[in-house]
Scaffold this motif. Structure first.
Motif, PDB file in Angstrom:
ATOM      1  N   THR A  69       0.815  -1.221   0.000  1.00 53.97           N
ATOM      2  CA  THR A  69       0.000   0.000   0.000  1.00 53.97           C
ATOM      3  C   THR A  69       0.845   1.267   0.000  1.00 53.97           C
ATOM      4  O   THR A  69       0.351   2.340  -0.342  1.00 53.97           O
ATOM      5  N   ASP A  70       2.131   1.157   0.369  1.00 55.11           N
ATOM      6  CA  ASP A  70       3.004   2.338   0.392  1.00 55.11           C
ATOM      7  C   ASP A  70       3.511   2.725  -0.988  1.00 55.11           C
ATOM      8  O   ASP A  70       4.050   3.824  -1.161  1.00 55.11           O
ATOM      9  N   SER A  71       3.382   1.814  -1.960  1.00 54.48           N
ATOM     10  CA  SER A  71       3.909   2.124  -3.290  1.00 54.48           C
ATOM     11  C   SER A  71       2.949   1.759  -4.414  1.00 54.48           C
ATOM     12  O   SER A  71       3.257   1.999  -5.580  1.00 54.48           O
ATOM     13  N   PHE A  72       1.796   1.206  -4.087  1.00 50.46           N
ATOM     14  CA  PHE A  72       0.890   0.716  -5.122  1.00 50.46           C
ATOM     15  C   PHE A  72       0.251   1.857  -5.898  1.00 50.46           C
ATOM     16  O   PHE A  72      -0.236   2.831  -5.332  1.00 50.46           O
ATOM     17  N   ILE A  73       0.275   1.730  -7.216  1.00 51.09           N
ATOM     18  CA  ILE A  73      -0.433   2.631  -8.116  1.00 51.09           C
ATOM     19  C   ILE A  73      -1.417   1.788  -8.907  1.00 51.09           C
ATOM     20  O   ILE A  73      -1.025   0.800  -9.541  1.00 51.09           O
ATOM     21  N   ASP A  74      -2.688   2.169  -8.867  1.00 48.33           N
ATOM     22  CA  ASP A  74      -3.704   1.408  -9.583  1.00 48.33           C
ATOM     23  C   ASP A  74      -3.440   1.488 -11.081  1.00 48.33           C
ATOM     24  O   ASP A  74      -3.289   2.576 -11.641  1.00 48.33           O
ATOM     25  N   LEU A  75      -3.375   0.345 -11.721  1.00 48.86           N
ATOM     26  CA  LEU A  75      -3.040   0.285 -13.135  1.00 48.86           C
ATOM     27  C   LEU A  75      -4.286   0.392 -14.001  1.00 48.86           C
ATOM     28  O   LEU A  75      -5.370  -0.039 -13.608  1.00 48.86           O
ATOM     29  N   ASP A  76      -4.108   0.968 -15.186  1.00 48.10           N
ATOM     30  CA  ASP A  76      -5.201   1.094 -16.149  1.00 48.10           C
ATOM     31  C   ASP A  76      -5.252  -0.150 -17.025  1.00 48.10           C
ATOM     32  O   ASP A  76      -4.214  -0.674 -17.444  1.00 48.10           O
ATOM     33  N   LEU A  77      -6.481  -0.602 -17.318  1.00 50.60           N
ATOM     34  CA  LEU A  77      -6.690  -1.766 -18.168  1.00 50.60           C
ATOM     35  C   LEU A  77      -7.526  -1.384 -19.378  1.00 50.60           C
ATOM     36  O   LEU A  77      -8.351  -0.473 -19.318  1.00 50.60           O
ATOM     37  N   GLN A  78      -7.288  -2.091 -20.473  1.00 44.32           N
ATOM     38  CA  GLN A  78      -8.112  -1.971 -21.665  1.00 44.32           C
ATOM     39  C   GLN A  78      -8.598  -3.358 -22.060  1.00 44.32           C
ATOM     40  O   GLN A  78      -7.890  -4.348 -21.894  1.00 44.32           O
ATOM     41  N   LEU A  79      -9.819  -3.431 -22.582  1.00 45.84           N
ATOM     42  CA  LEU A  79     -10.315  -4.696 -23.107  1.00 45.84           C
ATOM     43  C   LEU A  79      -9.501  -5.101 -24.326  1.00 45.84           C
ATOM     44  O   LEU A  79      -9.152  -4.264 -25.163  1.00 45.84           O
ATOM     45  N   GLY A  80      -9.163  -6.380 -24.418  1.00 45.33           N
ATOM     46  CA  GLY A  80      -8.412  -6.870 -25.559  1.00 45.33           C
ATOM     47  C   GLY A  80      -7.025  -7.325 -25.170  1.00 45.33           C
ATOM     48  O   GLY A  80      -6.609  -7.228 -24.014  1.00 45.33           O
TER      49      GLY A  80
END
Length: 627
Positions: A69-80
């Motif tokens: 939690t001290d370094s997590f960045i929520d990643l972006d996803l795309q379908l496909g």
């Protein structure tokens, strides 16, 4: 966690012979018994292990393990299947942490180091921290496919994880026993409202894949009352799953990169760190979370990024080739004999070199790869008709080449292609070096990586002078700029000084000592090169041994004391009509046998006192000659 464990336990207890009877004859079902007496302990132990796994991030370069939690960045996803590497997207991405809220099962794809496992960790943390939601209690379960061994199947692994023991009727066939296991697993997952996190479809041993994929397909279509999220490397995903959506992790955006560096290093350090990274030749590799995390860890430990860019190239290549799997105890056997990690790297060097020779920097098609494959496959003992499978294995095992759309590929970063090409050039016989003179960036990298950069520099300039004398002006600027970026470890030598004089003269002066125009950019880069202490000292050392002529405020130098040809009005030099020769020992020596022109700009960098000394020596020579 105890309320979750208790609820799950009561759900699992519903599994019994009545449910199994739907899949096997009733009279035999009565002889098959499901024992759930150890479920409570097993599940409690599993949740504790998963919680410990999910909350920490650790790898070799890090000072100490960190909380996710001290370094997590929520990643972006795309379908496909394919990420939009240029960040131009169609529609809005979803966040990886939101997959657990989706109604359909999900397959999460990404290149090595893209953040697949880290995203699963965040999902597990979020569910463990939420005792209930709109649909009731949910329980995360983790299945790490790298840990499957022997003949353990997917369903057997889940049953063991839950602490369920099945006592089979002796008369049941293997197929009927598998049906029993499948029913026990699906019923258990339903009753638990489970979120089954399956990590590393690409990490399964090849002999286990077929049965695991078949069982996974069955689990995906059996019910919508539980959720399955599977991760897999993009290059290894060749499947089609019903009832599951396929997502791919997008490269980090500038905003995400800064947020990550801010969390890891703090605001005071994030900005200078990113400035250093983006000014380096490998700027752009930070869009991959694995690379960014390692660079942050190095910066945290040393207060700077590695001084020599080649250190980072080598680190990235070794990480993706071997170290990242090695640190996680993953073995990826090759389908081809003697095509292990070292041979894969040699293969990639050859591919990178031939692509660069054909001006394929950036995207290239499968036909390009196929043509190159036919040239080199015999050298690696690979089947001539195996290009697709070999490239698929390279992509799956290393991520150094990635498929960016249908049968269109790229290296993970342009600097990786340059580095691998330079490694190939460095191992070429000297006589073949002239083939690479259209690659000034890669030649500069080869110079930086050689065991004797000064001698390699001398050899390179000799080769150009012998084989491509009219190419100096086009070669010099990119070659020198890249040398400066690579921070080459030159040592003082006369050879290095001679090569610098030859490069300068041939770059800025045409035949007859006429100045080439325009030359401002090249001149600025050369002044910086001559400002390097080892270079300036080498030039001074070489010129102390040179013969000197002075004409019209220009100095002409060589090392064999041959007279200036009067017909040319200036130094004799190799011209386009000289026979093209392969670089050999005589060509190396010839670099000293020609006259070179130096002007005031040159001496502004290495020192006016040197010019004064050379002119004085020339005057003494003239007086002695006249006497």
């Amino acid at each position: 966690m105890e309320p979750v464990v208790t609820t799950v336990l009561s759900s699992i207890a519903k599994v019994g012979a009545e449910a199994l009877a739907k899949h096997i004859p009733l009279e035999r079902a009565k002889k098959t018994r499901v024992d759930t007496s150890e479920c409570h302990k097993a599940l409690a132990r599993h949740l504790e292990v998963m919680s410990n796994w999910a909350h920490e991030v650790s790898f070799r370069d890090i000072l100490k393990s960190r909380k996710l939690t001290d370094s997590f960045i929520d990643l972006d996803l795309q379908l496909g299947r394919f990420a939009t590497r240029n960040r131009s997207r169609i529609g809005s991405p979803i966040h990886a942490s939101n997959l657990a809220a989706c109604e359909r099962h999900a397959v999460l794809l990404g290149d090595p180091g893209a953040g697949k496992t880290t995203s699963l960790k965040r999902i597990a943390i979020d569910i463990l921290g939420t005792k209930s939601n709109a649909t009731g209690t949910r329980c995360p379960l983790l299945l790490r496919l790298r840990n499957l061994s022997g003949e353990t199947s997917l369903t057997s692994a889940v049953i063991s994880m839950l602490g369920i023991v099945i006592h089979y009727d002796d008369s049941l066939s293997d197929e009927e026993r598998e049906n029993v296991r499948l029913r026990v697993v699906t019923q258990s997952l339903q009753n638990m409202s489970a979120v089954l996190l399956i990590d590393g479809l690409d990490e399964l041993h090849p002999r286990m894949k077929d049965i695991a994929i078949r069982q996974l397909r069955s689990l995906l279509i059996s019910s919508s009352r539980y959720l399955i999220i599977v991760t897999c490397r993009t290059g290894d995903f060749i499947y089609s799953f019903d009832a599951a959506d396929v997502y791919v992790i997008e490269p980090l955006s500038d905003r995400q990169i800064f947020a990550f560096a801010d969390k890891w290093l703090g605001k005071a350090n994030a900005k200078p760190f990113l400035t250093q990274v983006r000014e380096a030749p490998y700027g752009g590799t930070e869009v991959l979370p694995l690379t960014l995390a390692h660079l942050c860890a190095i910066y945290e430990r040393t207060g700077s990024i590695p001084e020599k860019p080649r250190t980072v190239y080598r680190k990235i290549v070794r990480l993706l080739l071997e170290e990242w799997d090695e640190q996680r105890s993953i073995v990826r056997p090759s389908a081809y004999a003697s095509f292990e990690v070292d041979r894969k790297e040699e293969f990639l060097r050859a591919v990178a070199y031939h692509l660069t020779m054909e001006s394929r920097r950036g995207a290239f098609g499968h036909r390009d790869l196929q043509n190159i494959y036919q040239k080199i496959c015999d050298s690696f003992g690979l089947p001539r008709e195996g290009s697709r499978k070999v490239i698929r294995e390279i992509e799956s095992h290393t991520g150094l080449i990635v498929e960016v759309s249908d049968e269109i590929y790229e290296f993970a970063h342009k600097s990786i292609q340059e580095y691998l090409t330079a490694e190939f050039i460095l191992r070429m016989p000297t006589q073949m070096l002239e083939r690479s003179l259209s690659m000034p960036n890669e030649m500069a990298l080869s110079t930086a990586m050689s065991s004797d950069p000064g001698l390699y520099f001398y050899t390179t300039i000799s080769c150009i002078a012998a084989a491509m004398p009219n190419s100096f002006a086009a070669f010099t600027a990119p070659f020198i700029r890249r040398l400066l970026k690579e921070k080459v470890d030159f040592t003082i030598s006369e050879d290095l000084g001679v090569a610098c004089v030859a490069l300068y003269s041939n770059s800025f002066f045409s035949s007859g000592s006429q100045l080439r125009l325009p030359f401002e950019v090249e001149s600025e880069a050369f002044e910086r090169l001559l400002g390097i202490t080892a270079i300036a000292s080498s030039v001074k050392l070489a010129l102390q041994q040179a013969s000197v002529e002075v004409q019209h405020n220009l100095l002409h130098v060589n090392w064999v004391d041959s007279p200036l040809p009067p017909s040319s009005g200036g130094p004799d030099r190799w011209t386009a009509d000289r026979t093209r020769v392969h670089l050999a020992e005589h060509a190396l020596q010839q670099l000293r046998n020609k006259w070179y022109t130096l002007d005031t700009t040159f001496f502004n960098s290495v020192g006016e006192d040197l010019k004064t000394s050379l002119i004085a020596r020339y005057k003494v020579h003239i007086r002695e000659k006249n006497n």
